[in-house]
Design a protein around this motif. Sequence first.
Motif, PDB file in Angstrom:
ATOM      1  N   HIS A  22       0.838  -1.218   0.000  1.00  0.00           N
ATOM      2  CA  HIS A  22       0.000   0.000   0.000  1.00  0.00           C
ATOM      3  C   HIS A  22       0.869   1.262   0.000  1.00  0.00           C
ATOM      4  CE1 HIS A  22      -4.129   1.692   1.179  1.00  0.00           C
ATOM      5  NE2 HIS A  22      -3.364   2.732   0.908  1.00  0.00           N
ATOM      6  N   HIS A  24       1.641   5.026  -2.582  1.00  0.00           N
ATOM      7  CA  HIS A  24       1.064   5.830  -3.678  1.00  0.00           C
ATOM      8  C   HIS A  24       2.115   6.660  -4.410  1.00  0.00           C
ATOM      9  CE1 HIS A  24      -2.964   4.898  -2.236  1.00  0.00           C
ATOM     10  NE2 HIS A  24      -2.581   5.220  -1.025  1.00  0.00           N
ATOM     11  N   LYS A 144     -10.570  -1.125  -4.710  1.00  0.00           N
ATOM     12  CA  LYS A 144     -10.408  -0.345  -3.472  1.00  0.00           C
ATOM     13  C   LYS A 144     -11.746   0.160  -2.962  1.00  0.00           C
ATOM     14  CE  LYS A 144      -8.056   2.569  -0.664  1.00  0.00           C
ATOM     15  NZ  LYS A 144      -6.997   3.436  -1.143  1.00  0.00           N
ATOM     16  N   HIS A 205      -5.086  -0.274   6.886  1.00  0.00           N
ATOM     17  CA  HIS A 205      -4.842   0.670   7.987  1.00  0.00           C
ATOM     18  C   HIS A 205      -5.379   0.141   9.322  1.00  0.00           C
ATOM     19  CE1 HIS A 205      -4.000   2.773   4.407  1.00  0.00           C
ATOM     20  NE2 HIS A 205      -5.051   3.542   4.316  1.00  0.00           N
ATOM     21  N   ASP A 262       1.743   3.417   3.231  1.00  0.00           N
ATOM     22  CA  ASP A 262       0.771   4.388   2.690  1.00  0.00           C
ATOM     23  C   ASP A 262       1.451   5.727   2.371  1.00  0.00           C
ATOM     24  OD1 ASP A 262      -1.724   5.232   1.785  1.00  0.00           O
ATOM     25  OD2 ASP A 262      -2.504   5.719   3.771  1.00  0.00           O
TER      26      ASP A 262
HETATM   27 ZN   LIG Z   1      -3.625   4.857   0.761  1.00  0.00          ZN
END
Ligand SMILES: [Zn+2]
Length: 320
Positions: A22, A24, A144, A205, A262
Amino acid sequence: MTTIQTVTGTCRPTDLGLTLMHEHLIIGWPGWDSDTAAPPFDRREAKRLCVDRMQELKGLGVTALVDPCPIDLGRDVEFAAEVAQASGVHIICATGLYKEESGGAAYFKFRGAFGDAVSEMTEIFVKEVKEGIGSTGIKAGVIKVATGPHQITPYEHNVIIAAARAHKATGAPITTHTDEGTMGREQLALLIEEGVDPRHVIIGHSCGSADLRYHTDMLDQGAYLGFDRFGLELLHPDRLRLASLIGLLGIGFERQIVLSHDTVWCWRGRPLPVPVEQLAPQWDPRHVLQHIVPTLREAGVAQGKIDAMLIENPRRYFEG
Ligand SMILES: [Zn+2]
């Protein structure tokens, strides 16, 4: 054997290797394109930055990365393909939609006022997995969904139902966003109600909660948990993420946990007012391998359990 859709074509689950589940490359909060006074997006510079980061990660053994940017958060799958091509790291992109409060919900709420938004969303997700995203020919490899803190709004509920249906139509696994370590159980319950097998789901998360009952409730049902915000101390301290993780590993849940950060490497719109390095100095995609893994070893976690989280679980999640 199952094949995985990456942004540069298909690969086999065994090709993935060490995978960050995860991260980005680019995020843009909906509305970024309304900031017409912002400097134009410097694609060449962004690509240089992302390829450099990928090279650093490769140096640490990373061979694949999942970028679960939903459709409405500035997603650019052609950019991801260029970075994958230049770096040799597999990148898997997503279809799906973000949480209501910070996503692009307005359009689908408008559609839903006059018709069946769930069917339209399902159609989009299925098309992006089976045929490709827009005219790029690049196919999404995961679906997602996202919820805000402490409640699932009717809009988010619809996205979850559409994701479940798209999963059943395509086999693409589901990965989620949760806030403040809440609503993971409710996400999972909705998905199960729609017929999704929990082993195709990562509740993302989950490290935002330090409540072991929250974790074990979902693990006992067979879902994967994302301990995927390491370094994001602004939201929840790493020492609590670690304490929960070490506890869960100690009681044998290593086959159901994946690790990541993340991190966001490039932001659309204006540059952040405060540099990320200042806001969250440890929020770096190398942090797990450079700091968290050694801490786990020091706590007595066997290498086999670390490999399970970083290598075997990503493979098994995509094998389905
Ligand atoms: Zn994310």
